[in-house]
Design a protein around this motif. Sequence first.
Motif, PDB file in Angstrom:
ATOM      1  N   TYR A  93       0.825  -1.216   0.000  1.00  0.00           N
ATOM      2  CA  TYR A  93       0.000   0.000   0.000  1.00  0.00           C
ATOM      3  C   TYR A  93       0.859   1.266   0.000  1.00  0.00           C
ATOM      4  CZ  TYR A  93      -3.811  -3.180   1.342  1.00  0.00           C
ATOM      5  OH  TYR A  93      -4.726  -4.196   1.398  1.00  0.00           O
ATOM      6  N   VAL A  94       1.865   1.302   0.868  1.00  0.00           N
ATOM      7  CA  VAL A  94       2.638   2.543   1.001  1.00  0.00           C
ATOM      8  C   VAL A  94       3.641   2.723  -0.135  1.00  0.00           C
ATOM      9  CG1 VAL A  94       2.370   2.595   3.501  1.00  0.00           C
ATOM     10  CG2 VAL A  94       4.404   1.519   2.502  1.00  0.00           C
ATOM     11  N   THR A  95       3.881   1.672  -0.922  1.00  0.00           N
ATOM     12  CA  THR A  95       4.770   1.818  -2.088  1.00  0.00           C
ATOM     13  C   THR A  95       3.983   1.857  -3.390  1.00  0.00           C
ATOM     14  OG1 THR A  95       5.094  -0.597  -2.154  1.00  0.00           O
ATOM     15  CG2 THR A  95       6.739   0.718  -0.958  1.00  0.00           C
ATOM     16  N   ASP A  96       2.660   1.932  -3.295  1.00  0.00           N
ATOM     17  CA  ASP A  96       1.827   2.096  -4.488  1.00  0.00           C
ATOM     18  C   ASP A  96       2.267   3.358  -5.237  1.00  0.00           C
ATOM     19  OD1 ASP A  96      -1.139   1.271  -5.646  1.00  0.00           O
ATOM     20  OD2 ASP A  96      -0.771   3.438  -5.759  1.00  0.00           O
ATOM     21  N   LYS A  97       2.219   3.320  -6.553  1.00  0.00           N
ATOM     22  CA  LYS A  97       2.728   4.446  -7.342  1.00  0.00           C
ATOM     23  C   LYS A  97       1.988   5.744  -7.044  1.00  0.00           C
ATOM     24  CE  LYS A  97      -0.124   3.177 -11.359  1.00  0.00           C
ATOM     25  NZ  LYS A  97      -0.092   2.758 -12.784  1.00  0.00           N
ATOM     26  N   ARG A  98       0.704   5.644  -6.657  1.00  0.00           N
ATOM     27  CA  ARG A  98      -0.039   6.859  -6.301  1.00  0.00           C
ATOM     28  C   ARG A  98       0.511   7.484  -5.018  1.00  0.00           C
ATOM     29  NH1 ARG A  98      -5.527   3.529  -7.267  1.00  0.00           N
ATOM     30  NH2 ARG A  98      -4.047   1.984  -6.472  1.00  0.00           N
ATOM     31  N   VAL A  99       0.874   6.641  -4.078  1.00  0.00           N
ATOM     32  CA  VAL A  99       1.446   7.143  -2.824  1.00  0.00           C
ATOM     33  C   VAL A  99       2.837   7.716  -3.069  1.00  0.00           C
ATOM     34  CG1 VAL A  99       2.147   6.515  -0.486  1.00  0.00           C
ATOM     35  CG2 VAL A  99       0.080   5.511  -1.474  1.00  0.00           C
ATOM     36  N   VAL A 100       3.630   7.041  -3.872  1.00  0.00           N
ATOM     37  CA  VAL A 100       4.986   7.526  -4.171  1.00  0.00           C
ATOM     38  C   VAL A 100       4.922   8.902  -4.823  1.00  0.00           C
ATOM     39  CG1 VAL A 100       7.058   7.095  -5.556  1.00  0.00           C
ATOM     40  CG2 VAL A 100       5.962   5.203  -4.332  1.00  0.00           C
ATOM     41  N   ARG A 101       3.996   9.085  -5.781  1.00  0.00           N
ATOM     42  CA  ARG A 101       3.843  10.391  -6.434  1.00  0.00           C
ATOM     43  C   ARG A 101       3.417  11.452  -5.418  1.00  0.00           C
ATOM     44  NH1 ARG A 101       1.390   7.464 -10.849  1.00  0.00           N
ATOM     45  NH2 ARG A 101      -0.668   8.014 -10.011  1.00  0.00           N
ATOM     46  N   ALA A 102       2.512  11.068  -4.513  1.00  0.00           N
ATOM     47  CA  ALA A 102       2.026  12.021  -3.505  1.00  0.00           C
ATOM     48  C   ALA A 102       3.141  12.434  -2.552  1.00  0.00           C
ATOM     49  CB  ALA A 102       0.869  11.403  -2.727  1.00  0.00           C
ATOM     50  N   VAL A 103       4.004  11.497  -2.195  1.00  0.00           N
ATOM     51  CA  VAL A 103       5.132  11.828  -1.321  1.00  0.00           C
ATOM     52  C   VAL A 103       6.043  12.834  -2.014  1.00  0.00           C
ATOM     53  CG1 VAL A 103       7.227  10.910  -0.253  1.00  0.00           C
ATOM     54  CG2 VAL A 103       5.081   9.651  -0.036  1.00  0.00           C
ATOM     55  N   LYS A 104       6.293  12.629  -3.298  1.00  0.00           N
ATOM     56  CA  LYS A 104       7.137  13.563  -4.049  1.00  0.00           C
ATOM     57  C   LYS A 104       6.500  14.952  -4.089  1.00  0.00           C
ATOM     58  CE  LYS A 104       9.380  10.123  -7.000  1.00  0.00           C
ATOM     59  NZ  LYS A 104       9.531   9.597  -8.385  1.00  0.00           N
ATOM     60  N   ARG A 105       5.173  15.010  -4.254  1.00  0.00           N
ATOM     61  CA  ARG A 105       4.479  16.309  -4.265  1.00  0.00           C
ATOM     62  C   ARG A 105       4.588  16.978  -2.899  1.00  0.00           C
ATOM     63  NH1 ARG A 105       0.430  13.444  -6.945  1.00  0.00           N
ATOM     64  NH2 ARG A 105      -0.914  13.488  -5.100  1.00  0.00           N
ATOM     65  N   ALA A 106       4.410  16.190  -1.848  1.00  0.00           N
ATOM     66  CA  ALA A 106       4.472  16.739  -0.489  1.00  0.00           C
ATOM     67  C   ALA A 106       5.861  17.286  -0.180  1.00  0.00           C
ATOM     68  CB  ALA A 106       4.078  15.667   0.524  1.00  0.00           C
ATOM     69  N   LYS A 107       6.887  16.603  -0.674  1.00  0.00           N
ATOM     70  CA  LYS A 107       8.258  17.043  -0.414  1.00  0.00           C
ATOM     71  C   LYS A 107       8.572  18.370  -1.109  1.00  0.00           C
ATOM     72  CE  LYS A 107      10.255  12.439   0.385  1.00  0.00           C
ATOM     73  NZ  LYS A 107      10.934  12.675   1.661  1.00  0.00           N
ATOM     74  N   ARG A 108       7.778  18.740  -2.118  1.00  0.00           N
ATOM     75  CA  ARG A 108       8.008  20.007  -2.822  1.00  0.00           C
ATOM     76  C   ARG A 108       7.274  21.175  -2.179  1.00  0.00           C
ATOM     77  NH1 ARG A 108       7.536  16.587  -7.541  1.00  0.00           N
ATOM     78  NH2 ARG A 108       5.361  17.240  -7.796  1.00  0.00           N
ATOM     79  N   LEU A 109       6.460  20.909  -1.163  1.00  0.00           N
ATOM     80  CA  LEU A 109       5.705  21.979  -0.512  1.00  0.00           C
ATOM     81  C   LEU A 109       6.646  22.957   0.197  1.00  0.00           C
ATOM     82  CD1 LEU A 109       2.755  19.972   1.085  1.00  0.00           C
ATOM     83  CD2 LEU A 109       2.606  21.559  -0.839  1.00  0.00           C
ATOM     84  N   ASP A 110       6.277  24.229   0.162  1.00  0.00           N
ATOM     85  CA  ASP A 110       7.039  25.250   0.861  1.00  0.00           C
ATOM     86  C   ASP A 110       6.696  25.179   2.359  1.00  0.00           C
ATOM     87  OD1 ASP A 110       8.322  27.479   1.815  1.00  0.00           O
ATOM     88  OD2 ASP A 110       6.918  28.905   0.945  1.00  0.00           O
ATOM     89  N   PRO A 111       7.674  24.857   3.214  1.00  0.00           N
ATOM     90  CA  PRO A 111       7.371  24.716   4.649  1.00  0.00           C
ATOM     91  C   PRO A 111       6.713  25.956   5.236  1.00  0.00           C
ATOM     92  CG  PRO A 111       9.554  23.880   4.169  1.00  0.00           C
ATOM     93  CD  PRO A 111       9.086  24.544   2.924  1.00  0.00           C
ATOM     94  N   GLU A 112       7.118  27.151   4.789  1.00  0.00           N
ATOM     95  CA  GLU A 112       6.537  28.384   5.325  1.00  0.00           C
ATOM     96  C   GLU A 112       5.034  28.437   5.090  1.00  0.00           C
ATOM     97  OE1 GLU A 112       7.906  30.747   7.199  1.00  0.00           O
ATOM     98  OE2 GLU A 112       9.742  29.534   7.255  1.00  0.00           O
ATOM     99  N   SER A 113       4.597  27.913   3.971  1.00  0.00           N
ATOM    100  CA  SER A 113       3.163  27.977   3.633  1.00  0.00           C
ATOM    101  C   SER A 113       2.333  27.074   4.536  1.00  0.00           C
ATOM    102  CB  SER A 113       2.941  27.572   2.172  1.00  0.00           C
ATOM    103  OG  SER A 113       3.224  26.187   2.001  1.00  0.00           O
ATOM    104  N   LEU A 114       2.982  26.077   5.149  1.00  0.00           N
ATOM    105  CA  LEU A 114       2.244  25.109   5.973  1.00  0.00           C
ATOM    106  C   LEU A 114       1.766  25.718   7.291  1.00  0.00           C
ATOM    107  CD1 LEU A 114       4.615  22.075   5.414  1.00  0.00           C
ATOM    108  CD2 LEU A 114       2.390  22.456   4.324  1.00  0.00           C
ATOM    109  N   TRP A 115       2.399  26.795   7.729  1.00  0.00           N
ATOM    110  CA  TRP A 115       2.038  27.392   9.005  1.00  0.00           C
ATOM    111  C   TRP A 115       0.806  28.278   8.895  1.00  0.00           C
ATOM    112  CZ3 TRP A 115       4.525  24.966  12.624  1.00  0.00           C
ATOM    113  CH2 TRP A 115       5.833  24.535  12.429  1.00  0.00           C
ATOM    114  N   ARG A 116       0.452  28.659   7.697  1.00  0.00           N
ATOM    115  CA  ARG A 116      -0.651  29.627   7.533  1.00  0.00           C
ATOM    116  C   ARG A 116      -1.993  28.922   7.403  1.00  0.00           C
ATOM    117  NH1 ARG A 116       3.413  32.087   4.265  1.00  0.00           N
ATOM    118  NH2 ARG A 116       2.519  31.263   2.351  1.00  0.00           N
TER     119      ARG A 116
END
Length: 321
Positions: A298-321
Amino acid sequence: MGLHAVAAHAESGWWSADEVAAQVPAFAAMQESLPDRLTADQAEQRRLAGWLGAMEVAIDVIGTEGTAAARNYAQKLRRELGRHAGILEAFTTELVEDTGAEMIRAIRRTAEPKGWTSCDAPPIPGFRRASPAALARACTGVNRSAAVAAELAKDALLSARLATIAARPWPTLRVPTPEAPIPAVGAQGAPWLAVPTDVLPLMVSELKSLDEADREARLDLEARAEREGMASRDDLLALDAQLDARLATARHRLTAPVLSALQEVSEHEAPPFALCPVPLALGGCAGLAVEPDLAHRYVTDKRVVRAVKRAKRLDPESLWR
């Protein structure tokens, strides 16, 4: 475990409490065993604190919906850790003080009839006790510490009293259990993924970065409180609660794409799976955990892998707002 008696001098002889104690086998045995027992207890505290920390992150990641029981359990665990730490500190302090008092009584019982008195030089900063050279400079007359220690090594009363102190039951760190099985979040009765061990490892460095930013914010808060004289404890607690909420929001936003992908994977499974915020080491949730091979799939499903890559690109500063 230093022992320092009131300094006095006598030409007929003197003794140093530290020198005597170091040469009494019963005392030395206690001095050696205490750090080992304390280290073992502290390691167990760190282990439980690690599980608790992972559960608190998992609760934030999943969100408040459906995690009330897990949140209450986390608070219960945190209270138990605090309670045990306080009890252990009081216990070890009393153990050290009572042992020292028994040694001093025994030394005086042996030395005073001979006219030998105490002489302890001030300890050197950074060391547990004064060096023999420092004692020789500070104390006049003959050093009778070895003679006192030799008698105390055969002192049955001292050995018995030290053994009684050493036999005191050590405080036990009890891992509390939830009042009722904690439900997983998702399809009722579905097997569940343990978020602390199955999901959080996908985002370790990113979650750690949020923790570091949160720590810096709290240090800034403490510094500002000192600088501005924010004396109101209620105000400080309120600000601390705001930071807790901000961190929880940031964690949830960071992992939202991953949870969304897992939800998509779950919807294509028969049966679907739920998410559990409680580590397996603490019992997990009601029902059964997903089998390890399925959890990995489940956690290595290609949909999850793509989502992890998207999450890693998030700007940390934006997460606080």
